[in-house]
Design an enzyme around this catalytic site. Structure first.
Site, short mmCIF file in Angstrom:
data_model
loop_
_atom_site.label_atom_id
_atom_site.label_comp_id
_atom_site.label_asym_id
_atom_site.label_seq_id
_atom_site.Cartn_x
_atom_site.Cartn_y
_atom_site.Cartn_z
N GLY A 86 9.83 2.75 -0.53
CA GLY A 86 9.74 2.46 0.50
C GLY A 86 9.16 3.64 1.33
O GLY A 86 8.75 4.97 0.64
N LEU A 87 9.17 3.96 2.63
CA LEU A 87 8.78 4.81 3.68
C LEU A 87 7.55 5.40 3.35
O LEU A 87 7.28 6.64 3.30
CB LEU A 87 9.99 6.14 3.36
CG LEU A 87 11.29 5.53 3.75
CD1 LEU A 87 12.37 6.68 3.43
CD2 LEU A 87 11.47 5.10 5.10
N CYS A 88 6.37 4.38 3.09
CA CYS A 88 5.00 4.93 2.72
C CYS A 88 3.97 4.22 3.72
O CYS A 88 3.12 3.93 3.15
CB CYS A 88 4.72 4.89 1.19
SG CYS A 88 5.24 3.44 0.48
N GLY A 89 4.48 3.89 4.92
CA GLY A 89 3.68 3.11 5.89
C GLY A 89 3.33 1.78 5.22
O GLY A 89 3.92 1.07 4.85
N PHE A 91 1.24 1.01 2.80
CA PHE A 91 0.95 1.03 1.40
C PHE A 91 1.09 -0.41 0.78
O PHE A 91 0.28 -0.93 0.31
CB PHE A 91 1.59 2.12 0.62
CG PHE A 91 1.15 2.25 -0.74
CD1 PHE A 91 0.04 3.03 -1.17
CD2 PHE A 91 1.92 1.62 -1.56
CE1 PHE A 91 -0.28 3.16 -2.69
CE2 PHE A 91 1.81 1.81 -3.18
CZ PHE A 91 0.64 2.54 -3.50
#
Length: 286
Positions: A86-89, A91
């Protein structure tokens, strides 16, 4: 009001988070540059193959290939390219939204999920026809992508399925990735979707049919490989943007907490001065 100690602890916590987000941004930037370079290097190869196929399958040419056969059946396989982490907006969220819209229009025969985030999502919403690929993105290579698409192509040739679509994030820039659906099978050269070229003045050796039989499967593999690379570049670009935003938010929060800490310290000093002055006045009066 929070005590001075609580505010200082909060500042230390946010500072630690900021260091992590900056480190993650740097890692994503390095991986993004590598993925972008692979896309750039692979694109001319794909364009040249498609150009040759355009000539071979031009107007007035009867040469064909089983992977080009268009069918009216509804047995479609949809491959969804998500991320492992995760931690990719937005996406992954954008992919799931597009997938949901497409599945409502035409339910797939099978969903092939590439990425742990997609595995978790589709396991909850479409467990009955889900096929997951564990660790697809670990040490990703052309061999991995070609192995998968060859397997699907064999099912297409055996008439077990009628087509293969791919849902992925198309890379435009570091801050712009757009979810998109493309058809991989039956294969259509991207440059021939709108028009076909006349190949009557071109001579091929050893023969057009032999070349088509060799080029079409390879072009299909390259197209899917570049799609995967687009997804990787989009993921790292989205993670860079998300971590940059998180770092900026952490800096703003630290500034606000520092201001709050200074005000609390000033209030404490003022209170102490008032107590000292009050005590001095009480002694003088006594």
């Amino acid at each position: 009001m929070a005590s001075l100690k609580d505010i200082r602890n909060r500042i230390r916590s946010v500072s630690s988070t900021e260091k992590i987000t900056k480190a993650m941004k740097m890692v994503a930037a390095a991986r993004f540059r590598r993925a972008q370079m692979r896309v750039t290097e692979g694109r001319p190869y794909a364009e040249k193959i498609n150009e040759l196929i355009d000539h071979l399958l031009g107007e007035g040419n009867e040469t064909t290939h089983p992977l080009l056969e268009r069918r009216d059946g509804s047995k479609k396989v949809v491959v969804v390219l998500t991320s492992d982490r995760g931690l990719c907006g937005a996406f992954n969220a954008n992919l799931f939204r597009l997938a949901k819209e497409e599945f409502q229009k035409s339910p797939p025969e099978q969903i092939v999920s590439l990425g742990k985030k997609g595995n978790a999502y589709f396991s909850r919403h479409h467990p009955e026809n889900l096929r997951v690929h564990q660790e697809f993105w670990e040490d990703f290579s052309y061999r991995k992508s070609s192995q998968l698409i060859r397997e699907l192509a064999q099912k297409f040739l055996n008439k077990e399925i009628d087509g293969v679509d791919v849902i992925y994030n198309e890379f435009h820039s570091v801050i712009s990735q757009k979810p998109k659906k493309i058809s991989i099978l039956p294969f259509v050269s991207p440059s021939t979707e709108n028009e076909k070229k006349n190949a009557s003045d071109v001579i091929f050796e050893p023969g057009e049919e032999e070349i088509v039989n060799a080029l079409v499967p390879r072009a299909m593999e390259v197209q899917f490989y570049l799609t995967c690379l687009n997804s990787l570049a989009s993921e790292f670009g989205a993670r860079m943007t998300a971590m940059d935003s998180a770092s900026r938010n952490a800096e703003d929060m630290i500034s606000q907490l520092t201001l709050k800490m200074n005000r609390a310290r000033q209030a404490g000093i003022t209170t102490e001065l008032m107590e000292i002055i009050g005590g001095a006045e009480a002694l003088s009066e006594g």
